[in-house]
Motif scaffolding. Structure first.
Motif, PDB file in Angstrom:
ATOM      1  N   ASP A   4       0.853  -1.177   0.000  1.00 43.79           N
ATOM      2  CA  ASP A   4       0.000   0.000   0.000  1.00 43.79           C
ATOM      3  C   ASP A   4       0.890   1.228   0.000  1.00 43.79           C
ATOM      4  OD1 ASP A   4      -2.165  -1.675   0.138  1.00 43.79           O
ATOM      5  OD2 ASP A   4      -2.129  -1.724   2.334  1.00 43.79           O
ATOM      6  N   LEU A   5       0.383   2.273  -0.564  1.00 45.85           N
ATOM      7  CA  LEU A   5       1.201   3.483  -0.679  1.00 45.85           C
ATOM      8  C   LEU A   5       1.721   3.978   0.664  1.00 45.85           C
ATOM      9  CD1 LEU A   5       2.249   5.297  -2.960  1.00 45.85           C
ATOM     10  CD2 LEU A   5       0.357   6.846  -2.480  1.00 45.85           C
ATOM     11  N   ILE A  45      -5.312   9.628   7.153  1.00 48.36           N
ATOM     12  CA  ILE A  45      -5.067  11.038   6.848  1.00 48.36           C
ATOM     13  C   ILE A  45      -4.174  11.157   5.609  1.00 48.36           C
ATOM     14  CG2 ILE A  45      -3.983  13.152   7.707  1.00 48.36           C
ATOM     15  CD1 ILE A  45      -4.856  12.193  10.523  1.00 48.36           C
ATOM     16  N   PHE A  46      -3.132  10.305   5.593  1.00 46.28           N
ATOM     17  CA  PHE A  46      -2.209  10.338   4.449  1.00 46.28           C
ATOM     18  C   PHE A  46      -2.962  10.080   3.145  1.00 46.28           C
ATOM     19  CE2 PHE A  46       0.426   7.923   1.467  1.00 46.28           C
ATOM     20  CZ  PHE A  46       1.465   8.821   1.265  1.00 46.28           C
ATOM     21  N   VAL A 101      -3.398  12.345  -0.186  1.00 47.35           N
ATOM     22  CA  VAL A 101      -2.959  11.964  -1.529  1.00 47.35           C
ATOM     23  C   VAL A 101      -4.110  12.072  -2.530  1.00 47.35           C
ATOM     24  CG1 VAL A 101      -2.101  10.067  -2.957  1.00 47.35           C
ATOM     25  CG2 VAL A 101      -1.117  10.465  -0.705  1.00 47.35           C
ATOM     26  N   VAL A 102      -5.268  11.500  -2.155  1.00 41.40           N
ATOM     27  CA  VAL A 102      -6.401  11.545  -3.081  1.00 41.40           C
ATOM     28  C   VAL A 102      -6.868  12.977  -3.283  1.00 41.40           C
ATOM     29  CG1 VAL A 102      -8.788  10.822  -3.435  1.00 41.40           C
ATOM     30  CG2 VAL A 102      -7.125   9.192  -2.555  1.00 41.40           C
ATOM     31  N   TRP A 130      -5.375   4.795  -0.228  1.00 36.38           N
ATOM     32  CA  TRP A 130      -6.052   5.407   0.919  1.00 36.38           C
ATOM     33  C   TRP A 130      -6.703   4.283   1.724  1.00 36.38           C
ATOM     34  CZ3 TRP A 130     -10.670   9.371   0.289  1.00 36.38           C
ATOM     35  CH2 TRP A 130     -10.968   9.908   1.523  1.00 36.38           C
ATOM     36  N   ILE A 131      -6.281   4.143   2.951  1.00 36.10           N
ATOM     37  CA  ILE A 131      -6.797   3.056   3.784  1.00 36.10           C
ATOM     38  C   ILE A 131      -7.528   3.631   4.992  1.00 36.10           C
ATOM     39  CG2 ILE A 131      -6.183   1.029   5.154  1.00 36.10           C
ATOM     40  CD1 ILE A 131      -3.593   1.007   3.358  1.00 36.10           C
TER      41      ILE A 131
END
Lengths: 309, 307
Positions: A221-222, A236-237, A241-242, A302-303
């Motif tokens: 995952d990113l 949050i990350f 990103v999105v 995005w998780i």
């Protein structure tokens, strides 16, 4: 090269429509392109020659003053319709006599088909399942495709190019549609038909389908790449990103659009402009996510505890 | 006519008999003379059947090649009156139109006809469905041809719909005043795909079963409405009350799913699609007929719309 298998896939009765559709599509693209080029040449001539523009009948087909502008539907249109019906019937008859509709074993919930493929016209959506969770690929994306198609007439403010083929006057809208329809939709169907084998794995055309093949792909995952471990930080990350993709992408699109398409930009209202931005960016996100997955083995960007993108 | 002083006299009786005889003679004579004349008249009439009452009651006008009759041929026929009497001379160019909308509609008719015939041999039940298809393929006269035609016409229809949309887009035919009809068209595209998809399960074989399983599994991931979708659990979705359950009539693809897809396929969607088709065709006329081939417009001629 496993020619035998290539033939087996291409000649599977349910795949014949796809094999037939490819040259059909190529032919119609050629037909449209030919007429668009002729019209564009005429438009160019008329633009440089205002005197001609005043008198010209403005079609690439010949027209003499004495000719009637209208013809009777009976027989001039009806004979075409009649002929078309006969030709379609003949094609259908020959096709139905020579090629049998597939019938597999009786349905058996305990014996999974491998690969289990959706009907060919939905293979684009099934291919998207590789890159997105089912709620995006199976529900959100189809909904957005339908809504996106429906808003087209309301966000395309270009008054030119209604009722004739042209490229010069509608580069942006035609380019976008070709990208969505040919590059994304049709080519994903072709990938789903010819390239995806057992386990929905990638087999190049002619590569033998190996039912026992295992691929040790470590999908990441990113957030993992950036060493983010806590769930809150991941959420949050991903949102950044999105959100950043839509913000930066939107800005880049804005910069390009107002430079290269100033007339449309000027005509569009804020609502039209933001709807176009949203759909265009969402559409472009699909190949970006595909590349992220195929080249860098990135599964999620995005998780969150509720959904993953 | 009774005799005035007739009271059981023989003469009167003879008179009655004679009158009857004379009458019958006259009848026979009329048969001999009138009938041949009538027969001749009848035969003469039949030589031109377009003059018979039966014919003129069906066809309200003549068919000689006059502008009036050409127009009436279209306007006085319920199946053809969707067309205008006259169209732009360029509008019949199939290099422009591709004819895909008409072909789509024709394929819909073919599918309706073959579909109705297939329905005679098919029971939408788990016990019967697959056997019915086998029976159709091996025992019903032309059954295999019927099923093949239905399937290939369905696939052809999907392709024709796509090409129709492609042409309409490339010619900018969705632009003012045809925006609404483009929307009806998008809905018809969706219903075409759904029609094809609901038919996929009906043979109840492995192919259809797993295709529908894969397809409806996505429904359980519907945001908010599926038990595996985002926020589904929080909104109380389980496998027994979510949108997939509604589609399948159960938590697995089984008898209820077969029946539901049969009814959607044969009754539900065709009715909705037919209504949309009526609107679609109606709007083609009301929005000014086919969009082109229109005269090209120059950028310098664009009138800015009022804001």
């Amino acid at each position: 090269m496993d020619w035998r298998q290539l033939w087996d896939i291409a000649s599977a009765p349910d795949n014949v429509p796809i094999v037939g559709m490819i040259p059909l599509l190529a032919f119609f693209i050629y037909l449209a392109w030919k007429q668009a080029r002729a019209n564009d040449r005429l438009i160019g001539e008329l633009e440089t020659n205002p005197a001609m523009a005043k008198t010209h009948h403005r079609k690439t087909w010949p027209f003499r003053p004495g000719w009637q502008k209208e013809v009777h539907v009976w027989p001039f249109l009806l004979r075409i319709e009649f002929l078309a019906a006969i030709i379609v019937t003949i094609i259908l008859m020959v096709w139905s006599i020579t090629l049998y509709a597939p019938l597999e074993e009786p349905s058996n919930p305990n014996l999974t088909m491998n690969p289990a493929k959706a009907p060919w016209y939905f293979l684009g959506l099934q291919e998207m399942l590789v890159y997105f969770d089912p709620w995006i690929a199976g529900v959100v994306m189809p909904t957005l495709i339908i809504i996106g198609l429906m808003v087209i007439p309301y966000i395309d403010t270009n008054p030119l190019g209604g009722g004739y083929y042209t490229w010069k006057q509608r580069k942006f809208s035609i380019g976008t549609f070709l990208f969505g329809f040919i590059v994304l939709w049709v080519s994903m169907i072709i990938i789903g038909t010819f390239i995806r084998g057992p386990g929905w794995q990638w087999f190049w055309p002619g590569q033998t389908w190996d039912h026992n093949r295992l691929i040790y792909e470590v999908n990441r995952d990113l957030p993992d790449i950036f060493g983010i471990t806590s769930n809150l930080a991941k959420g949050i990350f991903g949102a950044i990103v999105v959100g950043g993709y839509f913000a930066i992408g939107g800005f880049v699109l804005h910069a390009l659009f107002r430079r290269y398409n100033p007339n449309d930009y000027r005509r569009m209202s804020l609502l039209q402009y933001s709807i176009m931005q949203f759909f265009l960016l969402t559409m472009v996100a699909l190949p970006i996510k595909m590349l992220l997955r195929l080249m860098f083995h990135i599964k999620y960007v995005w998780i969150t505890p509720w959904f993953n993108v | 006519m009774p005799e005035e002083n007739g009271n059981g006299k023989n003469g009167n009786r003879v008179g009655l008999l004679e009158r009857v005889k004379a009458g019958v003679k006259e009848d026979v004579h009329s048969l001999k003379t009138d009938m041949p004349a009538k027969a001749k008249e009848q035969i003469d009439l039949l030589k031109d059947p377009t003059k018979t009452q039966v014919y003129t009651s069906i066809f309200r006008h003549k068919h000689d090649d006059t502008p009036r009759n050409r127009a009436l041929g279209v306007l006085s026929n319920v199946f053809l009156h969707l067309h205008p009497a006259k169209i732009n001379r360029d509008a019949v160019r199939y290099s422009y139109t591709w004819g895909m909308g008409g072909i789509t509609f024709y394929l819909f008719i073919v599918l309706t006809l073959t579909g109705v015939l297939l329905m005679f041999y098919y029971h939408p039940s788990k016990v019967q469905a697959f056997r019915d298809v086998l029976y159709l393929e091996h025992d019903v006269p032309f059954g295999k041809l019927l099923r093949n035609m239905h399937r290939w016409a369905a696939h052809l229809m999907v392709i024709a719909v796509w090409l129709h949309m492609f042409r309409v887009f490339l010619t900018g035919s969705y632009k003012k005043p045809r925006e609404f009809n483009w929307n009806i068209g998008v809905l018809l595209l969706v219903f075409t795909l759904l029609l094809s998809f609901t038919g996929y399960l009906l043979p109840d074989d492995q192919l259809g079963f797993w295709a529908v399983t894969v397809g409806t599994n996505m429904a359980r991931a519907t945001p908010g409405l599926g038990h595996e979708g985002p926020f589904g659990k929080q909104l109380g979705m389980t496998p027994y009350n979510d949108v997939r359950f509604g589609l399948l009539g159960g938590s697995i693809v089984d008898a209820n799913a077969l029946l539901r897809s049969y009814i959607w396929h044969c009754i539900g969607i065709p009715i909705v699609a037919s209504v949309l088709m009526i609107v679609h065709f109606w709007r083609v006329r009301k929005d000014g007929g086919i969009s082109g081939p229109a005269p090209v417009m120059l950028a310098s001629e664009v009138k800015e719309p009022r804001k």
